[in-house]
Design a protein around this motif. Structure first.
Motif, PDB file in Angstrom:
ATOM      1  N   ASP A  64      -5.397  -5.485   9.160  1.00 59.08           N
ATOM      2  CA  ASP A  64      -4.488  -5.228  10.282  1.00 59.08           C
ATOM      3  C   ASP A  64      -4.896  -5.991  11.544  1.00 59.08           C
ATOM      4  O   ASP A  64      -4.207  -5.934  12.553  1.00 59.08           O
ATOM      5  CB  ASP A  64      -4.381  -3.734  10.565  1.00 59.08           C
ATOM      6  N   PRO A 124       4.468   0.885  -1.422  1.00 60.50           N
ATOM      7  CA  PRO A 124       3.551   1.622  -0.542  1.00 60.50           C
ATOM      8  C   PRO A 124       2.477   2.389  -1.306  1.00 60.50           C
ATOM      9  O   PRO A 124       1.326   2.460  -0.869  1.00 60.50           O
ATOM     10  CB  PRO A 124       4.486   2.572   0.211  1.00 60.50           C
ATOM     11  N   ALA A 156       1.701  -5.893   9.893  1.00 59.60           N
ATOM     12  CA  ALA A 156       2.067  -4.520  10.218  1.00 59.60           C
ATOM     13  C   ALA A 156       2.368  -3.762   8.935  1.00 59.60           C
ATOM     14  O   ALA A 156       2.854  -4.317   7.956  1.00 59.60           O
ATOM     15  CB  ALA A 156       3.294  -4.509  11.127  1.00 59.60           C
ATOM     16  N   VAL A 157       2.054  -2.468   8.939  1.00 57.92           N
ATOM     17  CA  VAL A 157       2.237  -1.648   7.748  1.00 57.92           C
ATOM     18  C   VAL A 157       3.670  -1.729   7.245  1.00 57.92           C
ATOM     19  O   VAL A 157       3.933  -1.856   6.050  1.00 57.92           O
ATOM     20  CB  VAL A 157       1.836  -0.188   8.033  1.00 57.92           C
ATOM     21  N   SER A 158       4.643  -1.680   8.169  1.00 58.54           N
ATOM     22  CA  SER A 158       6.041  -1.708   7.765  1.00 58.54           C
ATOM     23  C   SER A 158       6.375  -2.989   7.014  1.00 58.54           C
ATOM     24  O   SER A 158       7.109  -2.977   6.024  1.00 58.54           O
ATOM     25  CB  SER A 158       6.946  -1.559   8.984  1.00 58.54           C
ATOM     26  N   GLU A 159       5.824  -4.119   7.462  1.00 58.86           N
ATOM     27  CA  GLU A 159       6.097  -5.392   6.798  1.00 58.86           C
ATOM     28  C   GLU A 159       5.473  -5.419   5.406  1.00 58.86           C
ATOM     29  O   GLU A 159       6.111  -5.814   4.424  1.00 58.86           O
ATOM     30  CB  GLU A 159       5.559  -6.551   7.629  1.00 58.86           C
ATOM     31  N   GLU A 187       4.697  -2.916   3.530  1.00 62.01           N
ATOM     32  CA  GLU A 187       5.328  -1.944   2.640  1.00 62.01           C
ATOM     33  C   GLU A 187       6.714  -2.397   2.202  1.00 62.01           C
ATOM     34  O   GLU A 187       7.232  -1.901   1.202  1.00 62.01           O
ATOM     35  CB  GLU A 187       5.383  -0.571   3.306  1.00 62.01           C
ATOM     36  N   ARG A 188       7.306  -3.312   2.908  1.00 63.42           N
ATOM     37  CA  ARG A 188       8.544  -3.918   2.414  1.00 63.42           C
ATOM     38  C   ARG A 188       8.253  -4.909   1.297  1.00 63.42           C
ATOM     39  O   ARG A 188       9.062  -5.104   0.393  1.00 63.42           O
ATOM     40  CB  ARG A 188       9.301  -4.612   3.553  1.00 63.42           C
TER      41      ARG A 188
END
Length: 429
Positions: free
Chosen positions: A136, A152, A142-145, A147-148
């Motif tokens: 990170d 997850p 970023a976690v959201s990126e 996880e896409r």
């Protein structure tokens, strides 16, 4: 661009490799090739072959998969994470045997490693002790990126606060079934709508008994990899993820464990074996007709194909994130190493049994020509409903105790109380 392997044997490496060399396998595999000019930052990637995710398939060895990955990155000049645009070059450093966790930092130093293949558990442990860089810290992670891009439940298995590796290969739990036996017995192959009732009915049909009532061949074996499937598919769990309190005494967990016990002692379709179960599955000539397993390992006798594990109240499939790639904290070139990490992770999706990126799983049929279309679809659905493997040794020990005790015939209430007490004691310690 030719690929070469550069090996530096320091005194520590030489001493540490003696035992492995004596056993017949080099601690480092050195296969010199023609030198090539280095463009940009020179990086070293420490690779390790013994991941089931990289089991020999498609006629390509694990080491060759690593080499092809590097060669593909070297050739792809349009890849933003390739050699040219990432401004780096990459050499392989092959590790024959991993040392203990507390010695890995010294090994990476000896190998001058910038990147390293790791298991999920090793990534968490090394990250926590500062041996790996937290991902990170880099822009665009970023976690959201992530996880896409990744599932997850898979990505989380490499996290200990921060992510310490990007996942490459996973092993979702599947149902292996002997297709030839199914045909002989007139039992239709498992399909995506099978539930627990279907499992029991068909396991009973496939369990073969001798005239004296003893079992010649079992219809089912579900517990060689624990009982996570039973708990999660019934909406239960071993511990609360936030409070770490035992949840095995909840009604949903009791019901799931009772279902497993009944497979063995009431329906009598699953063998009352714990320590001898793997021998029955992998070394006997008559393994159970259906086996819960982790690809690519399957019974060696019979015509075994794979399907989804039957659904419970919840469509949840245990997924074991086995292999990832991390950045060594010792690297002097973290930005170049991160670019190489992204490139390697992307390319290697085609060289594992089950990939970790959503896009690669959607294309799984292109990579796995050894699978029937129904098997590809089963793996794809399994990944969509994946549930990450637990991360604590205490949970593993509790489940191992539950399996052994229930197989022995102990009642559910007693073993649950004892397992919860063991979890409580481990937290206090």
């Amino acid at each position: 661009m030719a690929l070469r392997q550069r090996v530096t044997l320091t005194r520590r490496t030489l001493i540490g490799s003696t035992a492995a060399l004596t056993a017949g396998c080099g601690f480092l595999d050195s296969q010199p090739e023609a030198p090539r000019p280095v463009q940009g930052t020179g990086l070293n990637w420490a690779v390790y072959d013994s991941y089931a995710s990289l089991a020999v398939s498609q006629g390509i060895s694990a080491l060759e998969k690593y080499r092809q990955t590097v060669a593909e990155l070297a050739r792809d000049e349009d890849n933003p994470h390739g050699f040219k645009q990432g401004r780096y070059s990459l050499d392989l450093r092959r590790v024959g045997t991993w040392p203990n966790l507390d010695e890995i930092a010294a090994l990476l130093e000896d190998l001058e490693a910038d990147l390293v293949t790791v298991s999920a558990g090793t990534a968490r442990a090394l990250g926590e002790h500062g041996v790996l860089l937290p991902l990170d810290r880099f822009s665009g992670t970023a976690v959201s990126e992530l996880e896409r891009e990744f599932y997850p439940n898979v990505l989380a298995q490499f996290r200990r606060g921060a992510p310490y590796a990007l996942p490459v290969g996973v092993r979702p739990q599947v149902l292996y079934y002997d297709a030839a036996l199914f045909r002989r017995e007139g039992v239709p192959p498992p399909h995506s709508n099978w539930g627990w009732d279907d499992l029991v009915v068909n396991a009973a049909k496939l369990t073969q008994r001798r005239a004296d009532g003893s079992v010649a061949r079992w219809g089912l074996a579900t517990h060689s990899e624990g009982l996570w499937w039973a708990l999660w598919q019934n909406g239960a769990d071993a511990v609360d993820p936030d409070t770490l309190q035992c949840r095995l005494q909840e009604p949903a967990a009791i019901e799931a464990l009772q279902f497993f016990r009944d497979l063995v002692h009431t329906h009598r379709v699953s063998p009352p074996l714990y320590r001898g179960l793997r021998t029955l599955i992998f070394q006997s000539g008559t393994p159970p007709a259906m086996v819960y397993g982790l690809p690519p390992v399957r019974p060696s006798h019979g015509e075994y194909r794979l399907a989804e594990i039957p659904r419970g109240k919840v469509h949840a499939v245990p997924v074991y994130a086995e292999m990832g790639i991390a950045i060594a904290a010792r690297t002097a070139n973290p930005e170049a190493a991160y670019s190489a990490l992204r490139g390697l992770t992307n390319v290697m999706q085609q060289y594992v049994n089950v990939p970790t990126q959503r896009e690669a799983v959607a294309r799984l049929g292109e990579f796995r020509k050894d699978l029937e279309p129904e098997e590809v679809a089963a793996l794809q659905r399994s990944m969509e409903h994946g549930h990450g493997w637990p991360q604590t040794g205490a949970q593993y020990r509790a489940i191992r105790y539950l399996v052994e005790a229930l197989v022995d015939g102990d009642d559910v209430a007693t073993v649950v109380n004892q397992a919860c007490f063991a979890l409580y004691e481990s937290q206090r310690a």
